[in-house]
Design a protein around this motif. Structure first.
Motif, PDB file in Angstrom:
ATOM      1  N   LEU A   1       0.902  -1.233  -0.035  1.00 27.85           N
ATOM      2  CA  LEU A   1      -0.016   0.045  -0.281  1.00 27.85           C
ATOM      3  C   LEU A   1       0.725   1.200  -0.023  1.00 27.85           C
ATOM      4  CD1 LEU A   1      -2.913  -1.047   2.584  1.00 27.85           C
ATOM      5  CD2 LEU A   1      -2.826  -0.955  -0.007  1.00 27.85           C
ATOM      6  N   ARG A   2       2.176   1.122   0.073  1.00 29.72           N
ATOM      7  CA  ARG A   2       3.028   2.377   0.195  1.00 29.72           C
ATOM      8  C   ARG A   2       2.987   3.018  -1.350  1.00 29.72           C
ATOM      9  NH1 ARG A   2       5.634  -2.386   0.098  1.00 29.72           N
ATOM     10  NH2 ARG A   2       7.277  -2.713  -1.423  1.00 29.72           N
ATOM     11  N   TRP A   3       2.601   1.794  -2.138  1.00 39.56           N
ATOM     12  CA  TRP A   3       2.704   2.431  -3.631  1.00 39.56           C
ATOM     13  C   TRP A   3       1.521   3.426  -3.817  1.00 39.56           C
ATOM     14  CZ3 TRP A   3       6.374   1.862  -7.000  1.00 39.56           C
ATOM     15  CH2 TRP A   3       7.299   0.852  -6.838  1.00 39.56           C
TER      16      TRP A   3
ATOM     17  N   ALA B   1       0.575   6.353  -2.378  1.00 36.84           N
ATOM     18  CA  ALA B   1       0.901   7.570  -2.230  1.00 36.84           C
ATOM     19  C   ALA B   1       1.886   8.084  -3.568  1.00 36.84           C
ATOM     20  CB  ALA B   1       1.696   7.995  -0.914  1.00 36.84           C
ATOM     21  N   THR B   2       2.715   6.920  -3.842  1.00 37.46           N
ATOM     22  CA  THR B   2       3.520   7.058  -5.209  1.00 37.46           C
ATOM     23  C   THR B   2       2.573   7.387  -6.545  1.00 37.46           C
ATOM     24  OG1 THR B   2       5.284   5.626  -4.128  1.00 37.46           O
ATOM     25  CG2 THR B   2       5.393   6.290  -6.370  1.00 37.46           C
ATOM     26  N   ALA B   3       1.894   6.687  -6.581  1.00 34.36           N
ATOM     27  CA  ALA B   3       0.852   6.646  -7.708  1.00 34.36           C
ATOM     28  C   ALA B   3       0.072   8.122  -7.470  1.00 34.36           C
ATOM     29  CB  ALA B   3      -0.076   5.608  -7.758  1.00 34.36           C
ATOM     30  N   ALA B   4      -0.630   8.238  -6.350  1.00 37.57           N
ATOM     31  CA  ALA B   4      -1.572   9.316  -6.242  1.00 37.57           C
ATOM     32  C   ALA B   4      -0.717  10.816  -6.535  1.00 37.57           C
ATOM     33  CB  ALA B   4      -1.889   9.341  -4.872  1.00 37.57           C
ATOM     34  N   LYS B   5       0.630  10.921  -6.152  1.00 39.57           N
ATOM     35  CA  LYS B   5       1.331  12.065  -6.303  1.00 39.57           C
ATOM     36  C   LYS B   5       1.427  12.700  -7.719  1.00 39.57           C
ATOM     37  CE  LYS B   5       3.786  15.233  -4.283  1.00 39.57           C
ATOM     38  NZ  LYS B   5       3.466  15.940  -3.285  1.00 39.57           N
ATOM     39  N   ALA B   6       0.965  11.605  -8.763  1.00 37.84           N
ATOM     40  CA  ALA B   6       0.909  11.787 -10.158  1.00 37.84           C
ATOM     41  C   ALA B   6      -0.479  12.494 -10.516  1.00 37.84           C
ATOM     42  CB  ALA B   6       1.247  10.439 -11.088  1.00 37.84           C
ATOM     43  N   GLY B   7      -1.277  12.472  -9.620  1.00 38.85           N
ATOM     44  CA  GLY B   7      -2.790  12.984  -9.830  1.00 38.85           C
ATOM     45  C   GLY B   7      -3.626  11.693 -10.283  1.00 38.85           C
TER      46      GLY B   7
ATOM     47  N   ALA C   1      -0.940  18.099  -4.037  1.00 41.43           N
ATOM     48  CA  ALA C   1       0.155  19.018  -3.630  1.00 41.43           C
ATOM     49  C   ALA C   1       0.575  18.318  -2.235  1.00 41.43           C
ATOM     50  CB  ALA C   1      -0.270  20.350  -3.959  1.00 41.43           C
ATOM     51  N   ASP C   2      -0.564  17.946  -1.617  1.00 37.72           N
ATOM     52  CA  ASP C   2      -0.218  17.572  -0.177  1.00 37.72           C
ATOM     53  C   ASP C   2       0.116  16.487   0.250  1.00 37.72           C
ATOM     54  OD1 ASP C   2      -0.971  20.528   0.448  1.00 37.72           O
ATOM     55  OD2 ASP C   2      -2.989  19.881   0.990  1.00 37.72           O
ATOM     56  N   VAL C   3      -0.083  15.518  -0.975  1.00 35.42           N
ATOM     57  CA  VAL C   3       0.490  13.952  -0.736  1.00 35.42           C
ATOM     58  C   VAL C   3       1.782  13.861  -0.074  1.00 35.42           C
ATOM     59  CG1 VAL C   3       0.466  11.973  -1.634  1.00 35.42           C
ATOM     60  CG2 VAL C   3      -1.461  13.209  -2.387  1.00 35.42           C
ATOM     61  N   ASN C   4       1.766  13.140   1.178  1.00 35.84           N
ATOM     62  CA  ASN C   4       3.330  12.791   1.294  1.00 35.84           C
ATOM     63  C   ASN C   4       3.784  11.447   0.746  1.00 35.84           C
ATOM     64  OD1 ASN C   4       5.392  11.472   2.991  1.00 35.84           O
ATOM     65  ND2 ASN C   4       5.300  13.545   4.149  1.00 35.84           N
ATOM     66  N   ILE C   5       4.978  11.398   0.097  1.00 38.60           N
ATOM     67  CA  ILE C   5       5.407  10.155  -0.572  1.00 38.60           C
ATOM     68  C   ILE C   5       5.507   9.029   0.389  1.00 38.60           C
ATOM     69  CG2 ILE C   5       6.975   8.933  -2.067  1.00 38.60           C
ATOM     70  CD1 ILE C   5       5.325  10.428  -3.754  1.00 38.60           C
ATOM     71  N   VAL C   6       6.100   9.394   1.623  1.00 37.99           N
ATOM     72  CA  VAL C   6       6.578   8.395   2.576  1.00 37.99           C
ATOM     73  C   VAL C   6       5.175   7.922   3.359  1.00 37.99           C
ATOM     74  CG1 VAL C   6       7.983   8.013   4.497  1.00 37.99           C
ATOM     75  CG2 VAL C   6       8.852   9.181   2.578  1.00 37.99           C
ATOM     76  N   SER C   7       4.466   8.833   3.854  1.00 43.74           N
ATOM     77  CA  SER C   7       3.489   8.367   4.922  1.00 43.74           C
ATOM     78  C   SER C   7       2.053   8.882   4.225  1.00 43.74           C
ATOM     79  CB  SER C   7       3.840   9.510   6.215  1.00 43.74           C
ATOM     80  OG  SER C   7       3.664  10.926   5.950  1.00 43.74           O
ATOM     81  N   GLY C   8       1.995   8.905   3.046  1.00 43.03           N
ATOM     82  CA  GLY C   8       0.615   9.337   2.312  1.00 43.03           C
ATOM     83  C   GLY C   8      -0.658   8.601   2.595  1.00 43.03           C
ATOM     84  N   LEU C   9      -0.363   7.253   2.965  1.00 44.42           N
ATOM     85  CA  LEU C   9      -1.406   6.468   3.402  1.00 44.42           C
ATOM     86  C   LEU C   9      -1.938   6.739   4.409  1.00 44.42           C
ATOM     87  CD1 LEU C   9      -3.184   3.816   3.007  1.00 44.42           C
ATOM     88  CD2 LEU C   9      -1.409   2.367   3.885  1.00 44.42           C
ATOM     89  N   LEU C  10      -1.166   6.912   5.822  1.00 42.93           N
ATOM     90  CA  LEU C  10      -1.589   7.288   7.191  1.00 42.93           C
ATOM     91  C   LEU C  10      -1.945   8.603   7.161  1.00 42.93           C
ATOM     92  CD1 LEU C  10       1.222   5.167   9.255  1.00 42.93           C
ATOM     93  CD2 LEU C  10      -1.023   4.614   8.591  1.00 42.93           C
ATOM     94  N   GLN C  11      -1.440   9.597   6.406  1.00 46.81           N
ATOM     95  CA  GLN C  11      -1.833  11.021   6.316  1.00 46.81           C
ATOM     96  C   GLN C  11      -3.295  11.074   5.746  1.00 46.81           C
ATOM     97  OE1 GLN C  11      -0.204  12.758   2.648  1.00 46.81           O
ATOM     98  NE2 GLN C  11      -0.648  14.872   3.395  1.00 46.81           N
ATOM     99  N   SER C  12      -3.720  10.335   4.572  1.00 40.32           N
ATOM    100  CA  SER C  12      -5.002  10.652   4.376  1.00 40.32           C
ATOM    101  C   SER C  12      -5.935   9.811   5.285  1.00 40.32           C
ATOM    102  CB  SER C  12      -5.117   9.732   2.959  1.00 40.32           C
ATOM    103  OG  SER C  12      -4.680   8.235   2.912  1.00 40.32           O
ATOM    104  N   ILE C  13      -5.566   8.597   5.741  1.00 44.31           N
ATOM    105  CA  ILE C  13      -6.491   8.003   6.794  1.00 44.31           C
ATOM    106  C   ILE C  13      -6.741   9.047   7.953  1.00 44.31           C
ATOM    107  CG2 ILE C  13      -6.661   6.153   8.390  1.00 44.31           C
ATOM    108  CD1 ILE C  13      -5.286   4.229   6.407  1.00 44.31           C
ATOM    109  N   SER C  14      -5.683   9.421   8.550  1.00 46.22           N
ATOM    110  CA  SER C  14      -5.546  10.344   9.553  1.00 46.22           C
ATOM    111  C   SER C  14      -6.527  11.707   9.412  1.00 46.22           C
ATOM    112  CB  SER C  14      -4.436  10.832  10.108  1.00 46.22           C
ATOM    113  OG  SER C  14      -4.294  11.654  11.260  1.00 46.22           O
TER     114      SER C  14
END
Length: 465
Positions: A23-25, A27-33, A257-270
């Motif tokens: 699931l770390r992927w 955030a990587t994917a979402a960063k591309a829009g 613009a706010d998606v964090n590549i490292v912690s994007g999954l937990l960032q979005s859940i939080s």
């Protein structure tokens, strides 16, 4: 001495989930829009579906211990079988440090320390990673019937954060909240004419890699000719759904613009849970704990299955004969597992204790070459499939639908995507100040590891003579 057949359909389905799904992927994917959603679908169509079909047929035809190594050896001979098995094995030894450190970092979110310096403190990271590694090692040596519970827990744990993420996004839709990003037909269309678009697509395609892993344990599966293909057919749609819906959910709640590549999954859940209700604060720590279990289970999967490849090579005497030993009590290839864990420990020490030194730079070069080495077994997978398809199959073998045309479409599609990804892996990033040095590191590093395997093969052949 025979291995113990302790794995059933449920075990293999969860094993495939923990081996493939990362699931770390998201955030990587979402960063591309929003175009990442289409990239997932294209990757599924041209790589994941062909991979699943090819692995399903090969594991049904030849359900042997060693999986991809045995298939390549049967199709192309001992030498190519060895190169495939060596690359598969050594690549996964290099893979553990990043996965283990990711688990240690994510766990800090589960205990409310995600924003503290703890995640970068090696006095925490090193013991935590070593504890996870050797706990997984011990469980898998004691027996596949015991070790499978770690992989099973990892399969469930790795899926839970995705379910939570999608549920939160659906709640956003149900309550009429606007999307954080415009997800329309025009924004979803990807630009594959650019290098960055192709690079992301190749990376996304290989987020789907790993369905062949469970087949390396064919000698430990109950009714493998039937169980291995069924596990692929059950787990593959669950994996694809998690990637596609998870990326949509993340984009629904967090601006690109706010998606964090490292912690994007937990960032979005939080952020999603807090936006819905402060009473849902516990969802982020729960997801972090489940994600940590998923990563540790992933270590168990990528520790135990490649050890079966080393075990098979040891039986053929290209590795030292000790690799082919089975524990007299627990019926596991314990020497192969111990060697992998020991090598992983060395790489962990280099990566953690070498921070800020030339040792760290050397380790980063190794990580760069890992990607290219990873693709080599997939070239062999698809080529071997096309070769072995000419052999007569058992009456109960599962075949790729569509006859000869369907088989060639699956094999060629998977092979082309793999070769494309290998080419892209050698192209330096746009901001690299020394592109020639980058290419020398990646290609030279890959050749060095393959050359090291050649030395081991040469010594093994001399020993067999």
């Amino acid at each position: 001495m025979s291995l113990h057949r302790a794995l059933g359909l449920r075990d293999l389905v969860l094993f495939n989930l923990v081996a493939v799904l990362g699931l770390r992927w998201l955030a990587t994917a979402a960063k591309a829009g929003p175009s990442a959603i289409a990239l997932w679908l294209l990757a599924a169509l041209f790589f994941f579906v062909p991979q699943g079909l090819v692995v399903t047929e090969l594991s049904s035809r030849y359900p042997e211990e060693g999986g991809i190594y045995q298939w390549t050896k049967r199709a192309l001979g001992d030498r190519h079988g060895y190169v495939c098995g060596w690359c598969y094995w050594i690549n996964n030894v290099l893979y553990y440090p990043s996965l283990l450190m990711s688990a240690a970092v994510i766990f800090t979110y589960a205990i409310g320390k995600g924003d503290s310096p703890l995640a970068s403190d090696w006095t925490y990271v090193l013991p935590a990673t070593l504890l996870c590694l050797w706990a997984a090692t011990g469980l898998n040596i004691v027996g596949v019937g015991t070790g499978k519970w770690l992989q099973n827990a990892g399969g469930v744990g790795g899926y839970v954060p995705g379910v939570v993420l999608v549920a939160l996004a659906l709640a956003f839709v149900a309550t009429g909240r606007p999307s954080a990003n415009p997800i329309t037909p025009s924004t979803v269309v990807p630009n594959l004419g650019s290098l960055s678009g192709l690079n992301l697509w190749a990376s996304i395609a290989f987020a789907f890699a790993g369905l062949e892993l469970s087949s390396t344990m064919g000698g430990e599966v109950r009714d493998p000719r039937r169980t291995l293909p069924r596990a692929v057919l059950v787990s593959a749609p669950l994996i694809a759904a998690a990637y596609v819906l998870g990326t949509w959910a993340l984009l629904r709640m967090v601006p690109v613009a706010d998606v964090n590549i490292v912690s994007g999954l937990l960032q979005s859940i939080s952020s999603g849970a807090n936006a819905l209700s402060p009473a849902l604060w516990w969802l982020a720590p729960l997801a972090a704990a489940a994600y940590t279990v998923g990563n540790v289970g992933g270590v168990g999967a990528w520790l135990t299955a490649p050890a079966r490849v080393a075990f098979a090579i040891g039986l053929d005497r290209y590795f030292p004969a000790a690799f082919g030993r089975v524990h007299p009590r627990w019926k596991t290839p314990y020497v192969a597992i111990l060697v992998q864990a020991s090598l992983a420990t060395v790489f962990l020490l280099v990566s953690v204790l070498g921070k800020g030194t030339t040792v760290e730079k050397a380790y980063l070069i190794i990580l760069d070459t890992q990607l290219l080495i990873y693709f080599i077994p997939y070239v062999y997978l698809f080529v071997s499939f096309l070769v072995l398809r000419r052999e007569r199959a058992a009456p109960d073998a599962v075949r790729v639908p569509g006859g000869r045309a369907g088989a060639w479409a699956a094999g060629v599609s998977g092979l082309v995507v793999t070769l494309l990804a290998m080419v892209i892996a050698t192209i330096p990033p746009d901001d690299d100040a020394s592109p020639l040095a980058f290419e020398a590191k990646v290609i030279g590093g890959a050749l060095a590891f393959v050359g090291l395997g050649g030395v081991v093969y040469w010594r093994g052949r001399r020993g067999k003579a």
